[in-house]
Design a protein around this motif. Structure first.
Motif, PDB file in Angstrom:
ATOM      1  N   MET A 122       0.850  -1.174   0.000  1.00  0.00           N
ATOM      2  CA  MET A 122       0.000   0.000   0.000  1.00  0.00           C
ATOM      3  C   MET A 122       0.894   1.235   0.000  1.00  0.00           C
ATOM      4  O   MET A 122       1.921   1.268   0.656  1.00  0.00           O
ATOM      5  N   HIS A 123       0.454   2.244  -0.698  1.00  0.00           N
ATOM      6  CA  HIS A 123       1.193   3.494  -0.805  1.00  0.00           C
ATOM      7  C   HIS A 123       0.441   4.588  -0.066  1.00  0.00           C
ATOM      8  O   HIS A 123      -0.792   4.598  -0.058  1.00  0.00           O
ATOM      9  N   ALA A 124       1.167   5.513   0.551  1.00  0.00           N
ATOM     10  CA  ALA A 124       0.547   6.638   1.249  1.00  0.00           C
ATOM     11  C   ALA A 124       1.217   7.928   0.796  1.00  0.00           C
ATOM     12  O   ALA A 124       2.427   7.969   0.551  1.00  0.00           O
ATOM     13  N   TYR A 125       0.417   8.974   0.704  1.00  0.00           N
ATOM     14  CA  TYR A 125       0.889  10.302   0.352  1.00  0.00           C
ATOM     15  C   TYR A 125       0.655  11.176   1.570  1.00  0.00           C
ATOM     16  O   TYR A 125      -0.469  11.252   2.073  1.00  0.00           O
ATOM     17  N   VAL A 126       1.712  11.825   2.045  1.00  0.00           N
ATOM     18  CA  VAL A 126       1.653  12.539   3.317  1.00  0.00           C
ATOM     19  C   VAL A 126       1.659  14.043   3.068  1.00  0.00           C
ATOM     20  O   VAL A 126       2.495  14.564   2.319  1.00  0.00           O
ATOM     21  N   TYR A 127       0.720  14.719   3.736  1.00  0.00           N
ATOM     22  CA  TYR A 127       0.570  16.166   3.633  1.00  0.00           C
ATOM     23  C   TYR A 127       0.617  16.781   5.025  1.00  0.00           C
ATOM     24  O   TYR A 127       0.098  16.201   5.975  1.00  0.00           O
ATOM     25  N   ARG A 128       1.216  17.958   5.110  1.00  0.00           N
ATOM     26  CA  ARG A 128       1.308  18.685   6.372  1.00  0.00           C
ATOM     27  C   ARG A 128       0.316  19.835   6.343  1.00  0.00           C
ATOM     28  O   ARG A 128       0.224  20.576   5.363  1.00  0.00           O
ATOM     29  N   SER A 129      -0.429  19.976   7.443  1.00  0.00           N
ATOM     30  CA  SER A 129      -1.345  21.104   7.559  1.00  0.00           C
ATOM     31  C   SER A 129      -0.533  22.355   7.815  1.00  0.00           C
ATOM     32  O   SER A 129       0.319  22.380   8.702  1.00  0.00           O
ATOM     33  N   GLN A 130      -0.808  23.385   7.061  1.00  0.00           N
ATOM     34  CA  GLN A 130      -0.120  24.654   7.277  1.00  0.00           C
ATOM     35  C   GLN A 130      -0.877  25.515   8.290  1.00  0.00           C
ATOM     36  O   GLN A 130      -0.401  26.573   8.663  1.00  0.00           O
ATOM     37  N   ARG A 131      -2.017  25.032   8.730  1.00  0.00           N
ATOM     38  CA  ARG A 131      -2.805  25.759   9.718  1.00  0.00           C
ATOM     39  C   ARG A 131      -2.655  25.169  11.111  1.00  0.00           C
ATOM     40  O   ARG A 131      -2.660  25.890  12.097  1.00  0.00           O
ATOM     41  N   LYS A 132      -2.537  23.849  11.217  1.00  0.00           N
ATOM     42  CA  LYS A 132      -2.417  23.158  12.505  1.00  0.00           C
ATOM     43  C   LYS A 132      -1.018  22.558  12.615  1.00  0.00           C
ATOM     44  O   LYS A 132      -0.671  21.648  11.868  1.00  0.00           O
ATOM     45  N   ALA A 133      -0.244  23.047  13.569  1.00  0.00           N
ATOM     46  CA  ALA A 133       1.143  22.595  13.728  1.00  0.00           C
ATOM     47  C   ALA A 133       1.222  21.103  14.021  1.00  0.00           C
ATOM     48  O   ALA A 133       0.405  20.564  14.766  1.00  0.00           O
ATOM     49  N   THR A 159       0.439  18.515  12.434  1.00  0.00           N
ATOM     50  CA  THR A 159      -0.708  17.708  12.036  1.00  0.00           C
ATOM     51  C   THR A 159      -0.507  17.282  10.590  1.00  0.00           C
ATOM     52  O   THR A 159      -0.241  18.110   9.719  1.00  0.00           O
ATOM     53  N   TYR A 160      -0.614  15.971  10.366  1.00  0.00           N
ATOM     54  CA  TYR A 160      -0.360  15.405   9.043  1.00  0.00           C
ATOM     55  C   TYR A 160      -1.553  14.587   8.576  1.00  0.00           C
ATOM     56  O   TYR A 160      -2.239  13.960   9.382  1.00  0.00           O
ATOM     57  N   VAL A 161      -1.766  14.583   7.275  1.00  0.00           N
ATOM     58  CA  VAL A 161      -2.813  13.788   6.648  1.00  0.00           C
ATOM     59  C   VAL A 161      -2.136  12.801   5.711  1.00  0.00           C
ATOM     60  O   VAL A 161      -1.341  13.192   4.856  1.00  0.00           O
ATOM     61  N   PHE A 162      -2.444  11.524   5.881  1.00  0.00           N
ATOM     62  CA  PHE A 162      -1.982  10.470   4.981  1.00  0.00           C
ATOM     63  C   PHE A 162      -3.149  10.179   4.048  1.00  0.00           C
ATOM     64  O   PHE A 162      -4.274   9.945   4.509  1.00  0.00           O
ATOM     65  N   LEU A 163      -2.905  10.179   2.756  1.00  0.00           N
ATOM     66  CA  LEU A 163      -3.944   9.873   1.773  1.00  0.00           C
ATOM     67  C   LEU A 163      -3.573   8.625   0.985  1.00  0.00           C
ATOM     68  O   LEU A 163      -2.398   8.394   0.694  1.00  0.00           O
ATOM     69  N   ALA A 164      -4.574   7.860   0.621  1.00  0.00           N
ATOM     70  CA  ALA A 164      -4.366   6.659  -0.179  1.00  0.00           C
ATOM     71  C   ALA A 164      -4.093   7.009  -1.636  1.00  0.00           C
ATOM     72  O   ALA A 164      -3.520   6.216  -2.378  1.00  0.00           O
ATOM     73  N   GLU A 165      -4.489   8.213  -2.046  1.00  0.00           N
ATOM     74  CA  GLU A 165      -4.356   8.647  -3.433  1.00  0.00           C
ATOM     75  C   GLU A 165      -3.743  10.042  -3.449  1.00  0.00           C
ATOM     76  O   GLU A 165      -4.146  10.905  -2.655  1.00  0.00           O
ATOM     77  N   ARG A 166      -2.778  10.271  -4.304  1.00  0.00           N
ATOM     78  CA  ARG A 166      -2.133  11.589  -4.383  1.00  0.00           C
ATOM     79  C   ARG A 166      -3.177  12.654  -4.687  1.00  0.00           C
ATOM     80  O   ARG A 166      -3.984  12.507  -5.614  1.00  0.00           O
ATOM     81  N   ASP A 167      -3.188  13.703  -3.856  1.00  0.00           N
ATOM     82  CA  ASP A 167      -4.124  14.829  -3.971  1.00  0.00           C
ATOM     83  C   ASP A 167      -5.580  14.386  -3.886  1.00  0.00           C
ATOM     84  O   ASP A 167      -6.466  15.049  -4.420  1.00  0.00           O
ATOM     85  N   GLY A 168      -5.849  13.269  -3.193  1.00  0.00           N
ATOM     86  CA  GLY A 168      -7.212  12.758  -3.045  1.00  0.00           C
ATOM     87  C   GLY A 168      -7.965  13.447  -1.916  1.00  0.00           C
ATOM     88  O   GLY A 168      -8.534  12.788  -1.046  1.00  0.00           O
TER      89      GLY A 168
END
Length: 90
Positions: A1-12, A14-23
């Motif tokens: 399984m692949h994960a795409y990780v994004y950092r919230s620029q509003r909440k220190a 805090t990261y979001v892992f997504l199953a689909e890039r830019d999903g």
């Protein structure tokens, strides 16, 4: 399984892992509004032997499979750091 990780620029820290890039459509609208803007950090393969610094990889894989996303919140302090012995006489 692949994960795409994004950092919230509003909440220190805090990261979001997504199953689909830019999903981002997988995130509930209210959550998306609280965390946006999200900045792409990196992608990674979530193999059964993979370890993560702050998250249980099995839980991340389960959330990605069922929801399409996983949230990683900042770590909480288990104890009050002001109660530690700092080696001073004060």
């Amino acid at each position: 399984m692949h994960a795409y990780v994004y950092r919230s620029q509003r909440k220190a820290d805090t990261y979001v892992f997504l199953a689909e890039r830019d999903g981002f459509e997988r995130l509930p609208e209210s959550l998306r509004m609280q965390l946006a803007p999200l900045q792409f950090v990196f992608d990674l393969a979530l193999t059964p032997t993979r370890s993560l610094a702050r998250a249980n990889p099995a839980e991340v894989r389960e959330n990605l499979a069922t929801r399409g996303f996983h949230l990683q919140f900042p770590p909480t302090l288990g104890t009050d750091p002001m109660h530690e012995d700092w080696g001073t006489d004060a």
